[in-house]
Design a protein around this motif. Structure first.
Motif, PDB file in Angstrom:
ATOM      1  N   THR B  66      -0.666  -1.995  -2.391  1.00 10.84           N
ATOM      2  CA  THR B  66      -1.691  -0.763  -1.319  1.00 10.84           C
ATOM      3  C   THR B  66      -2.550  -0.616  -2.323  1.00 10.84           C
ATOM      4  O   THR B  66      -2.840  -0.783  -3.021  1.00 10.84           O
ATOM      5  CB  THR B  66      -0.706   0.962  -1.171  1.00 10.84           C
ATOM      6  OG1 THR B  66       0.703   0.684  -1.052  1.00 10.84           O
ATOM      7  CG2 THR B  66      -1.981   1.664  -0.547  1.00 10.84           C
ATOM      8  N   TYR B  92      -2.468  -1.857   3.062  1.00 11.42           N
ATOM      9  CA  TYR B  92      -1.378  -2.136   2.828  1.00 11.42           C
ATOM     10  C   TYR B  92      -1.481  -4.169   3.627  1.00 11.42           C
ATOM     11  O   TYR B  92      -1.481  -4.300   3.826  1.00 11.42           O
ATOM     12  CB  TYR B  92      -0.450  -1.505   3.346  1.00 11.42           C
ATOM     13  CG  TYR B  92       1.069  -2.119   2.699  1.00 11.42           C
ATOM     14  CD1 TYR B  92       1.852  -3.064   3.764  1.00 11.42           C
ATOM     15  CD2 TYR B  92       1.429  -1.556   1.718  1.00 11.42           C
ATOM     16  CE1 TYR B  92       2.970  -3.281   3.235  1.00 11.42           C
ATOM     17  CE2 TYR B  92       2.585  -1.642   1.678  1.00 11.42           C
ATOM     18  CZ  TYR B  92       3.500  -2.323   2.057  1.00 11.42           C
ATOM     19  OH  TYR B  92       4.919  -2.921   1.804  1.00 11.42           O
ATOM     20  N   TYR B 209       4.172   0.945   7.496  1.00 12.68           N
ATOM     21  CA  TYR B 209       2.796   1.997   6.137  1.00 12.68           C
ATOM     22  C   TYR B 209       2.023   2.613   7.329  1.00 12.68           C
ATOM     23  O   TYR B 209       1.278   1.942   7.560  1.00 12.68           O
ATOM     24  CB  TYR B 209       2.319   0.693   5.205  1.00 12.68           C
ATOM     25  CG  TYR B 209       1.733   1.532   4.115  1.00 12.68           C
ATOM     26  CD1 TYR B 209       0.061   1.054   4.695  1.00 12.68           C
ATOM     27  CD2 TYR B 209       1.928   2.161   3.301  1.00 12.68           C
ATOM     28  CE1 TYR B 209      -1.368   2.127   3.740  1.00 12.68           C
ATOM     29  CE2 TYR B 209       0.570   2.693   2.132  1.00 12.68           C
ATOM     30  CZ  TYR B 209      -0.485   2.770   2.902  1.00 12.68           C
ATOM     31  OH  TYR B 209      -1.557   3.368   1.840  1.00 12.68           O
ATOM     32  N   GLY B 214       1.376   6.588   3.852  1.00 11.57           N
ATOM     33  CA  GLY B 214       2.469   6.026   3.060  1.00 11.57           C
ATOM     34  C   GLY B 214       3.089   5.264   4.431  1.00 11.57           C
ATOM     35  O   GLY B 214       3.091   4.996   5.050  1.00 11.57           O
ATOM     36  N   SER B 215       4.941   5.052   3.326  1.00 11.85           N
ATOM     37  CA  SER B 215       5.975   4.155   3.872  1.00 11.85           C
ATOM     38  C   SER B 215       7.589   5.095   3.153  1.00 11.85           C
ATOM     39  O   SER B 215       6.765   6.019   2.752  1.00 11.85           O
ATOM     40  CB  SER B 215       5.804   2.993   2.801  1.00 11.85           C
ATOM     41  OG  SER B 215       6.131   2.968   1.662  1.00 11.85           O
TER      42      SER B 215
END
Lengths: 158, 243
Positions: B66, B92, B209, B214-215
């Motif tokens: 990232t 990402y 993501y 975020g993931s």
């Protein structure tokens, strides 16, 4: 100093919280359509033997042999064909054989889940056609066939 | 997971610097707190500050997938309430070693919210705050991978999706620390718990993501490390005259 120690512990706790992750992949990436057997609106436990054939590249291929005393079955679907053809062959105790054909028309969508879990192909059923030698009708409960193990179709026998 | 832990450990080591300063200042101020607090009157608008998140670029330098950063404009109301607007950009690009599936996305995101300073002495320049954010991001993503092979019919098609569009609305609960290390210059970190509220996603893919989020599914924790500059600041304390 006490406060600094406390704050340091908070920092370690924060690192642990954000540093860990878990991967929740399904147990299997396989997608199966769940077919249940019914007769007159009641679940049916087949007392006759059942063979199931799938037409693969133009040829009938035996998928399940001499099934007995079952009330449902999970069957695969082709990833990229626009329709699948099933043949159900029932052999009774009195040696009668009934053959019925089911044609399932569908749209296939490869589905990406995550880089760790990979992909699988989901199917959206648009139409079902069948012969009526031993089958009365088929009802579609969930036209989306994925790996969620839900009932998709009910076959009503005569 | 190893890379994610080491990235966060390194970035959070930087956050220990403000902790030491914060602890020392805190001990000195505690002594005067009881005497000052009853006599302190702060003006309504205390000023505003600009923050820049630096944890993500640091993590990228040590090998994370990232890249991105965010800036936050924060107003101070009586040094207790801090309405804040955050604007960021995240990118990402990663390929899984086992499945060889590549996921790529880049997009901006916006967060609006407020923090509350939980310290009793509002006149000091260090803060322990809790807050909330409402965040949104709309983005496109690409997924590429090896052919998907049908084990029964023996045909295969490549996995190749480009420009799939999605958006997500989510809520964040924030807890953080901030300390003034030089005049008008602060360092701090916060932990955020993020939870998805609403999402639009394509049928072909589940977003892996989400920029700003975020993931890791529908909820999770993230750690942010940032630098803050006071653009304008005034702490006005009026002591009553004694007769």
């Amino acid at each position: 100093m006490k406060r600094l120690r406390f704050l340091f512990c908070c920092c370690i706790a924060a690192i642990t919280l954000v540093g860990c992750s878990d991967i929740n992949c399904p147990l299997t990436n396989g997608v199966y359509a769940k077919w249940s057997f019914y007769k007159a609106d009641k679940p049916l436990q087949l007392s006759d033997t059942l063979d199931i054939y799938l037409k693969v590249n133009g040829r009938d291929t035996l998928l399940a042999n001499r099934l007995f005393n079952i009330s449902s079955i999970d069957l695969p679907m082709s990833y990229y064909n626009s329709s699948d053809t099933l043949t159900l062959e029932i052999k009774t105790a009195s040696h009668h054989t009934y053959k019925d054909m089911i044609i399932v028309k569908k749209e296939n969508v490869p589905h990406f889940n995550s880089p760790e879990c990979g992909t699988w192909v989901e199917h959206y059923v648009s139409d079902i056609q069948l012969t009526h030698n031993n089958l009365d009708s088929i009802s579609v409960l969930n036209r989306k066939v994925d790996n969620n193990e839900v009932e998709n179709f009910r076959i009503y026998f005569k | 997971m190893k890379l994610k832990i080491s990235a966060y450990i390194l970035s959070s080591l930087f956050s220990l610097l403000p902790l030491y300063s914060w602890a020392q200042d805190g001990m000195a101020r505690e002594a005067a707190e009881n005497a000052v607090s009853r006599f302190t009157h702060l003006s309504f608008i205390q000023g505003m500050s600009l923050s820049v998140e630096v944890g993500t670029p640091i993590a990228h330098l040590i090998g994370g997938n990232t890249l991105g950063s965010e800036a936050a404009l924060r107003f101070s109301i009586k040094n207790k309430y801090f309405p804040v607007a955050e604007l960021g950009y995240a990118k990402y690009n990663g390929t899984n070693d086992e499945t060889n599936i590549q996921y790529k996305t880049a997009a901006p995101y916006l967060r609006l919210g407020a923090d509350i300073n939980m310290l009793k002495d509002k006149t000091q320049n260090n803060r322990l705050f809790v807050g909330g954010r409402l965040a949104f991001s709309t983005y496109n993503f690409d997924v590429n991978g090896p052919d998907i092979k049908d084990p029964i019919w023996h045909n295969a098609h490549p996995l190749d999706y480009e420009g799939l569009s999605a958006n997500r609305l989510w809520f964040e609960f924030v807890v953080g620390l901030e300390a003034e290390v030089f005049k008008n210059y602060h360092m701090g970190f916060n932990v955020r718990y993020k939870s998805k509220l609403k999402e639009k996603q394509p049928i072909e893919a589940t977003p892996y993501y989400v920029p700003g989020f975020g993931s890791g599914g529908n909820s999770g924790f993230t750690l942010s490390y940032y630098l803050t500059f006071d653009l304008s600041k005034k702490i006005k304390a009026e002591l009553p005259t004694r007769q």
